[in-house]
Design a protein around this motif. Structure first.
Motif, PDB file in Angstrom:
ATOM      1  N   PHE A 182     -12.299  -3.909 -73.753  1.00 36.13           N
ATOM      2  CA  PHE A 182     -12.692  -2.569 -73.382  1.00 36.13           C
ATOM      3  C   PHE A 182     -13.597  -1.713 -74.118  1.00 36.13           C
ATOM      4  N   ALA A 183     -12.683  -1.374 -75.452  1.00 37.31           N
ATOM      5  CA  ALA A 183     -13.564  -0.604 -76.432  1.00 37.31           C
ATOM      6  C   ALA A 183     -12.849  -0.528 -77.795  1.00 37.31           C
ATOM      7  N   LEU A 184     -13.729  -0.208 -78.766  1.00 36.91           N
ATOM      8  CA  LEU A 184     -13.123  -0.184 -80.247  1.00 36.91           C
ATOM      9  C   LEU A 184     -12.917   1.454 -80.604  1.00 36.91           C
ATOM     10  N   GLN A 185     -11.678   1.414 -80.506  1.00 35.65           N
ATOM     11  CA  GLN A 185     -11.186   2.958 -80.925  1.00 35.65           C
ATOM     12  C   GLN A 185     -11.157   2.907 -82.636  1.00 35.65           C
ATOM     13  N   VAL A 186     -11.776   3.945 -83.032  1.00 37.22           N
ATOM     14  CA  VAL A 186     -11.769   4.352 -84.607  1.00 37.22           C
ATOM     15  C   VAL A 186     -10.993   5.563 -84.741  1.00 37.22           C
ATOM     16  N   ILE A 187     -10.019   5.622 -85.390  1.00 33.07           N
ATOM     17  CA  ILE A 187      -9.225   6.765 -85.707  1.00 33.07           C
ATOM     18  C   ILE A 187      -9.174   7.243 -86.954  1.00 33.07           C
ATOM     19  N   GLU A 188      -9.403   8.631 -87.168  1.00 28.11           N
ATOM     20  CA  GLU A 188      -9.411   9.344 -88.260  1.00 28.11           C
ATOM     21  C   GLU A 188      -8.139  10.381 -88.620  1.00 28.11           C
ATOM     22  N   ILE A 189      -7.667   9.939 -89.665  1.00 27.76           N
ATOM     23  CA  ILE A 189      -6.400  10.693 -89.943  1.00 27.76           C
ATOM     24  C   ILE A 189      -6.507  11.505 -91.099  1.00 27.76           C
ATOM     25  N   SER A 190      -5.616  12.607 -91.338  1.00 32.68           N
ATOM     26  CA  SER A 190      -5.741  13.445 -92.193  1.00 32.68           C
ATOM     27  C   SER A 190      -4.455  14.321 -92.317  1.00 32.68           C
ATOM     28  N   ARG A 191      -3.713  14.435 -93.495  1.00 34.75           N
ATOM     29  CA  ARG A 191      -2.455  15.055 -93.604  1.00 34.75           C
ATOM     30  C   ARG A 191      -1.454  14.831 -92.546  1.00 34.75           C
ATOM     31  N   GLY A 192      -1.265  13.449 -92.020  1.00 32.86           N
ATOM     32  CA  GLY A 192      -0.309  13.065 -91.277  1.00 32.86           C
ATOM     33  C   GLY A 192      -0.621  13.458 -89.668  1.00 32.86           C
ATOM     34  N   ARG A 193      -1.850  13.637 -89.419  1.00 32.94           N
ATOM     35  CA  ARG A 193      -2.171  14.015 -88.042  1.00 32.94           C
ATOM     36  C   ARG A 193      -3.274  13.212 -87.771  1.00 32.94           C
ATOM     37  N   LEU A 194      -3.760  12.934 -86.446  1.00 34.33           N
ATOM     38  CA  LEU A 194      -5.028  12.198 -86.205  1.00 34.33           C
ATOM     39  C   LEU A 194      -5.985  13.350 -85.788  1.00 34.33           C
ATOM     40  N   THR A 195      -7.174  13.256 -86.630  1.00 31.41           N
ATOM     41  CA  THR A 195      -8.130  14.211 -86.496  1.00 31.41           C
ATOM     42  C   THR A 195      -9.572  13.877 -85.511  1.00 31.41           C
ATOM     43  N   GLY A 196      -9.420  12.424 -85.403  1.00 33.38           N
ATOM     44  CA  GLY A 196     -10.619  12.091 -84.642  1.00 33.38           C
ATOM     45  C   GLY A 196     -10.224  10.781 -84.089  1.00 33.38           C
ATOM     46  N   LEU A 197     -10.718  10.784 -82.649  1.00 30.90           N
ATOM     47  CA  LEU A 197     -10.479   9.729 -81.950  1.00 30.90           C
ATOM     48  C   LEU A 197     -12.026   9.330 -81.418  1.00 30.90           C
ATOM     49  N   THR A 198     -12.502   8.128 -81.802  1.00 31.25           N
ATOM     50  CA  THR A 198     -13.642   7.583 -81.225  1.00 31.25           C
ATOM     51  C   THR A 198     -13.653   6.316 -80.369  1.00 31.25           C
ATOM     52  N   SER A 199     -13.902   6.318 -79.344  1.00 36.12           N
ATOM     53  CA  SER A 199     -13.713   4.945 -78.576  1.00 36.12           C
ATOM     54  C   SER A 199     -15.210   4.668 -78.263  1.00 36.12           C
ATOM     55  N   TYR A 200     -15.462   3.379 -78.882  1.00 37.48           N
ATOM     56  CA  TYR A 200     -16.947   2.965 -78.440  1.00 37.48           C
ATOM     57  C   TYR A 200     -16.873   2.095 -77.244  1.00 37.48           C
ATOM     58  N   LEU A 201     -17.222   2.391 -75.970  1.00 36.00           N
ATOM     59  CA  LEU A 201     -16.913   1.531 -74.531  1.00 36.00           C
ATOM     60  C   LEU A 201     -17.857   0.418 -74.564  1.00 36.00           C
ATOM     61  N   ASP A 202     -17.188  -0.650 -73.789  1.00 34.68           N
ATOM     62  CA  ASP A 202     -17.717  -1.884 -73.173  1.00 34.68           C
ATOM     63  C   ASP A 202     -19.030  -2.418 -73.879  1.00 34.68           C
ATOM     64  N   ASP A 203     -18.737  -2.792 -75.072  1.00 35.90           N
ATOM     65  CA  ASP A 203     -19.573  -3.486 -76.104  1.00 35.90           C
ATOM     66  C   ASP A 203     -19.030  -4.474 -76.749  1.00 35.90           C
ATOM     67  N   PRO A 204     -18.976  -5.691 -75.906  1.00 39.38           N
ATOM     68  CA  PRO A 204     -18.168  -6.973 -76.282  1.00 39.38           C
ATOM     69  C   PRO A 204     -18.537  -7.340 -77.546  1.00 39.38           C
ATOM     70  N   ARG A 205     -19.786  -7.092 -78.041  1.00 37.04           N
ATOM     71  CA  ARG A 205     -20.050  -7.503 -79.668  1.00 37.04           C
ATOM     72  C   ARG A 205     -19.096  -7.091 -80.597  1.00 37.04           C
ATOM     73  N   LEU A 206     -18.880  -5.782 -80.210  1.00 37.50           N
ATOM     74  CA  LEU A 206     -17.924  -4.972 -81.188  1.00 37.50           C
ATOM     75  C   LEU A 206     -16.524  -5.943 -81.693  1.00 37.50           C
ATOM     76  N   PHE A 207     -16.200  -6.952 -80.393  1.00 36.04           N
ATOM     77  CA  PHE A 207     -14.901  -7.378 -80.730  1.00 36.04           C
ATOM     78  C   PHE A 207     -15.052  -8.649 -81.717  1.00 36.04           C
ATOM     79  N   SER A 208     -16.206  -9.269 -81.646  1.00 39.12           N
ATOM     80  CA  SER A 208     -16.409 -10.139 -82.490  1.00 39.12           C
ATOM     81  C   SER A 208     -16.856  -9.870 -83.865  1.00 39.12           C
ATOM     82  N   LEU A 209     -17.594  -8.772 -83.906  1.00 38.75           N
ATOM     83  CA  LEU A 209     -17.853  -8.054 -85.300  1.00 38.75           C
ATOM     84  C   LEU A 209     -16.715  -7.680 -86.122  1.00 38.75           C
ATOM     85  N   PHE A 210     -15.744  -7.608 -85.516  1.00 39.25           N
ATOM     86  CA  PHE A 210     -14.315  -6.932 -86.064  1.00 39.25           C
ATOM     87  C   PHE A 210     -13.265  -7.947 -86.009  1.00 39.25           C
TER      88      PHE A 210
END
Length: 161
Positions: free
Chosen positions: A126-154
């Motif tokens: 469904f999506a590639l989620q990219v998570i940003e962390i700083s100082r023990g907390r999540l600071t950014g959540l980006t979900s790249y939706l519905d692009d099946p190419r991402l799964f093979s690239l990663f």
């Protein structure tokens, strides 16, 4: 720069100092690189996966920096702050409930292949989620939706194991 702006060097230096101070207060701290051997990062990501897969909104929100951001390209949807992210997750009626996450790394930060239940007992990418962390907390959540190419690239599998 002072000459270009038609002002004095002290004036430019003062403006630069004020700008740096303002930027230092704006938003969450910069994301840290992924450190797979760091126990604190691993524990935070494990709590994220657990909360996400159970769709426990309160647990998810508790992991966020106060000024965390959430976005879902290609949509223009962008949220900032725990309160707005919580409101969006609660109001969405849980479309990600029952999902599975498979870890990977994107641009030096933690990421996950996000798989939705397919209604037949399996899962679909469904999506590639990219998570940003700083100082023990999540600071950014980006979900790249519905692009099946991402799964093979990663090198993510077609379904979680």
């Amino acid at each position: 720069m002072a000459e270009l702006l038609g002002t004095t060097v002290p004036s430019v230096n003062s403006a630069l100092q004020r700008a740096r101070a303002t930027l230092g207060k704006a938003g969450p701290p910069a994301a840290e690189p992924y450190r797979p051997l760091d126990g604190e990062q691993r524990a935070l990501l494990a709590r994220y996966v657990d909360a996400f897969e159970r769709y426990d909104v309160e647990a998810l929100v508790s992991l966020l920096h106060e000024d965390a951001t959430m976005s879902m390209p290609p949509f223009g949807w962008w949220l900032r702050g725990r309160k707005d992210i919580r409101r969006a997750l609660v109001g969405s009626a849980g479309p990600c409930r029952g999902s599975r996450l498979v870890p990977t790394v994107a641009n030096g930060t933690p990421a996950f292949g996000h798989y939705l239940p397919d209604g037949e007992g399996g899962y679909r990418p469904f999506a590639l989620q990219v998570i940003e962390i700083s100082r023990g907390r999540l600071t950014g959540l980006t979900s790249y939706l519905d692009d099946p190419r991402l799964f093979s690239l990663f090198d993510l599998p077609p379904a979680p194991r």
